[in-house]
Scaffold this motif. Sequence first.
Motif, short mmCIF file in Angstrom:
data_model
loop_
_atom_site.label_atom_id
_atom_site.label_comp_id
_atom_site.label_asym_id
_atom_site.label_seq_id
_atom_site.Cartn_x
_atom_site.Cartn_y
_atom_site.Cartn_z
N ALA A 66 38.86 54.85 50.91
CA ALA A 66 40.18 54.68 51.64
C ALA A 66 40.54 55.22 52.18
O ALA A 66 40.86 55.89 53.19
N LYS A 67 40.39 57.20 51.11
CA LYS A 67 40.60 58.45 51.87
C LYS A 67 40.25 58.60 53.13
O LYS A 67 40.26 59.58 53.82
N ASP A 68 39.26 58.32 52.75
CA ASP A 68 38.12 58.66 54.51
C ASP A 68 38.73 58.55 55.62
O ASP A 68 38.21 58.68 56.90
N TYR A 69 39.46 57.21 55.10
CA TYR A 69 40.38 56.41 56.68
C TYR A 69 42.41 57.11 56.51
O TYR A 69 43.25 56.38 57.42
N GLY A 70 42.68 57.77 56.10
CA GLY A 70 43.76 58.34 55.83
C GLY A 70 44.52 57.44 54.21
O GLY A 70 45.68 57.30 55.41
N LEU A 71 43.99 56.32 54.22
CA LEU A 71 44.71 55.38 53.42
C LEU A 71 45.27 56.24 52.06
O LEU A 71 43.84 57.07 51.69
N VAL A 72 45.67 54.91 51.06
CA VAL A 72 45.83 55.35 49.93
C VAL A 72 45.68 54.18 48.86
O VAL A 72 46.20 53.62 49.62
N ALA A 73 44.54 54.48 48.04
CA ALA A 73 44.71 53.20 47.38
C ALA A 73 43.83 53.75 45.78
O ALA A 73 43.49 54.15 45.82
N GLU A 74 45.28 52.89 44.52
CA GLU A 74 44.52 53.26 43.94
C GLU A 74 44.54 52.40 42.96
O GLU A 74 44.97 51.32 43.04
N LYS A 75 44.16 52.59 41.13
CA LYS A 75 43.66 52.24 39.99
C LYS A 75 42.96 50.59 40.95
O LYS A 75 42.99 49.69 40.77
N ILE A 76 42.13 50.96 41.68
CA ILE A 76 40.49 50.13 42.84
C ILE A 76 40.31 49.74 41.05
O ILE A 76 39.66 49.77 40.37
N GLY A 77 40.30 48.02 41.72
CA GLY A 77 39.06 47.53 40.58
C GLY A 77 38.16 45.56 40.75
O GLY A 77 39.12 45.63 41.83
N PHE A 78 38.24 45.24 40.42
CA PHE A 78 37.66 44.17 40.53
C PHE A 78 37.68 42.62 39.62
O PHE A 78 37.58 43.13 39.00
N ASP A 79 37.78 42.25 39.61
CA ASP A 79 37.71 40.23 38.52
C ASP A 79 35.98 40.12 39.17
O ASP A 79 35.85 38.99 40.01
N ALA A 80 35.10 39.87 38.29
CA ALA A 80 33.82 39.30 38.39
C ALA A 80 33.95 37.85 38.91
O ALA A 80 32.92 36.85 39.24
N ALA A 81 34.41 36.84 37.43
CA ALA A 81 35.07 36.10 37.93
C ALA A 81 35.51 35.39 38.90
O ALA A 81 34.66 34.18 40.06
N ALA A 82 35.91 36.25 39.28
CA ALA A 82 37.24 35.97 40.37
C ALA A 82 36.38 35.79 42.48
O ALA A 82 36.16 35.12 42.74
N ILE A 83 35.34 36.90 42.09
CA ILE A 83 34.64 37.35 42.42
C ILE A 83 33.35 35.67 43.07
O ILE A 83 32.66 35.46 44.29
N VAL A 84 32.90 36.05 42.01
CA VAL A 84 31.77 34.69 41.75
C VAL A 84 32.54 33.20 42.64
O VAL A 84 32.44 32.70 42.60
N GLN A 85 34.27 33.42 41.86
CA GLN A 85 34.76 31.75 42.66
C GLN A 85 34.80 31.62 43.75
O GLN A 85 34.69 30.90 44.59
N ARG A 86 35.50 32.95 44.36
CA ARG A 86 35.44 33.02 45.74
C ARG A 86 33.88 32.44 46.46
O ARG A 86 33.53 31.88 47.38
N SER A 87 32.72 33.20 45.82
CA SER A 87 31.04 33.01 46.29
C SER A 87 31.06 30.72 46.39
O SER A 87 30.79 30.50 47.50
N ARG A 88 31.60 31.03 45.24
CA ARG A 88 31.27 29.29 45.55
C ARG A 88 32.22 28.39 45.62
O ARG A 88 31.53 27.58 46.39
N GLY A 89 33.09 28.70 45.80
CA GLY A 89 34.27 27.97 46.87
C GLY A 89 33.99 27.92 48.15
O GLY A 89 33.88 26.48 48.80
N VAL A 90 33.36 28.87 48.95
CA VAL A 90 32.92 28.99 50.11
C VAL A 90 31.69 28.23 50.48
O VAL A 90 31.76 27.17 50.94
N SER A 91 30.88 27.84 49.52
CA SER A 91 29.91 27.50 49.66
C SER A 91 30.32 25.94 49.35
O SER A 91 29.80 24.49 50.21
N GLY A 92 31.42 25.55 47.81
CA GLY A 92 31.36 24.07 48.78
C GLY A 92 31.94 23.10 49.44
O GLY A 92 31.76 22.25 49.66
#
Length: 478
Positions: A66-92
Amino acid sequence: MTTQYDIIVIGGGPGGYVAAIRAAQLGLKTAVVEREHLGGICLNWGCIPTKALLRSAEIYHYMSHAKDYGLVAEKIGFDAAAIVQRSRGVSGRLNGGIGMLMKKNKIDVIWGEASIAKPGEVVVSEPKKPAVQPQTPPPKGTLGAGTYQAKHIIVATGARPRALPGIEPDGKLIWTYFEAMKPEAMPKSILVMGSGAIGIEFASFYRTMGAEVTVVEVLPQILPVEDAEIAAHARKRFEKQGIKILTGAKVTKVAKGANSITATIDDGKATQEITAERLISAVGVVGNIENLGLEKLGVKIDRGTVVTDGSGRTNVPGIYAIGDVAGPPMLAHKAEHEGVICVETIKGLHTHPMDKLKIPGCTYCHPQIASVGLTEAKAKEQGIEVRIGRFPFVGNGKAIALGEPEGLVKTIFDKKTGQLLGAHLVGAEVTELIQGFVIAMNLETTEEELIHAVFPHPTLSETMHESVLDAYGRVIHI
């Protein structure tokens, strides 16, 4: 419902369902036999869900920078289960859409496993439980086991991951794309065996999500089907991201631990051992030709796929094959177009056999890669005198504004005629740009038409124009 059809399509993947819809549009009574899920591997376990995963990775990448674009983003993380769930939802969602298309076009869906008893007759049995991927429940109104007749039978059974002896996927430590697409947790380290589109896409995804990634390729070049210059550019970008790449090397042995593998890798000069939490086997696919009755009927098979004449016809009258089961390139859009050609041939319409040189290929890693036609090496192998044009993204205003200045467009022309022979791209959104060159090649465009075409500014597409200009000594912005 009737058991007599004009066309029965075995397999409801991209080739199969598109062929069925085209057949219905032409007034042919049509049915599709499917054993696992409408939409096939592409929609359920390939093209679509991987792009959903890669989109999550792309957003995560931009958040991390984000810093490369003049933005601030803190405490960045991810939820592996939610990423997979989104992918499976698109297919469904898309899977359900295919069922609606079948209903809309009055195409019968027969749920089960098909075999061809003889030309004109398909026997369907209860589907066996798939070994890896879960089975989709049959849509309402589908037919089941029984014997069905059709004047024309189209085999569109697709392909499955190739397994190497001694390194067979086990679903836990050694993955195919099925398991790689739905990890319970993000592994800290991954060894990818094979650097084709599937291997590189997963390498890109897992590296972006923070895993240590090593890619092993038996050939001297990663992305073996791509132009060498484009592959070299991509390799530098991958290595800059921290992906370790070993070419001219092969995995000879895999030892399994409690929650990791240790692979022995031989490059012809020495061996080394690499330990990783998981190994992804991405060494190609093989056609699903078994248990269909094809060999018994005398249908010609070559290197694990069905031989056809370019219009879908096999050597046995009344039996056709399309898509992955009919051989490379094993791409969904090739299967779809092949299905249309096959059905229109059956109907007696004027068709042109599939021209495989005009089928684009796309790899959705970061950076993206896209190509169509001959590589520089292939053109020279054929004795063609060529003109080569190149244009880097760093000379394009839109690319710089996007923060994506690293990329390259390469065009190849016949020096004598000006015919566009091939186009090869690496960089941001090139999978969306390639169709411009595909259309140009289908229209038998020469450099003159491309040079005089007006490309909008500011767009990434201007890199395409400049590459053509460069081939003829007229480039502007470098």
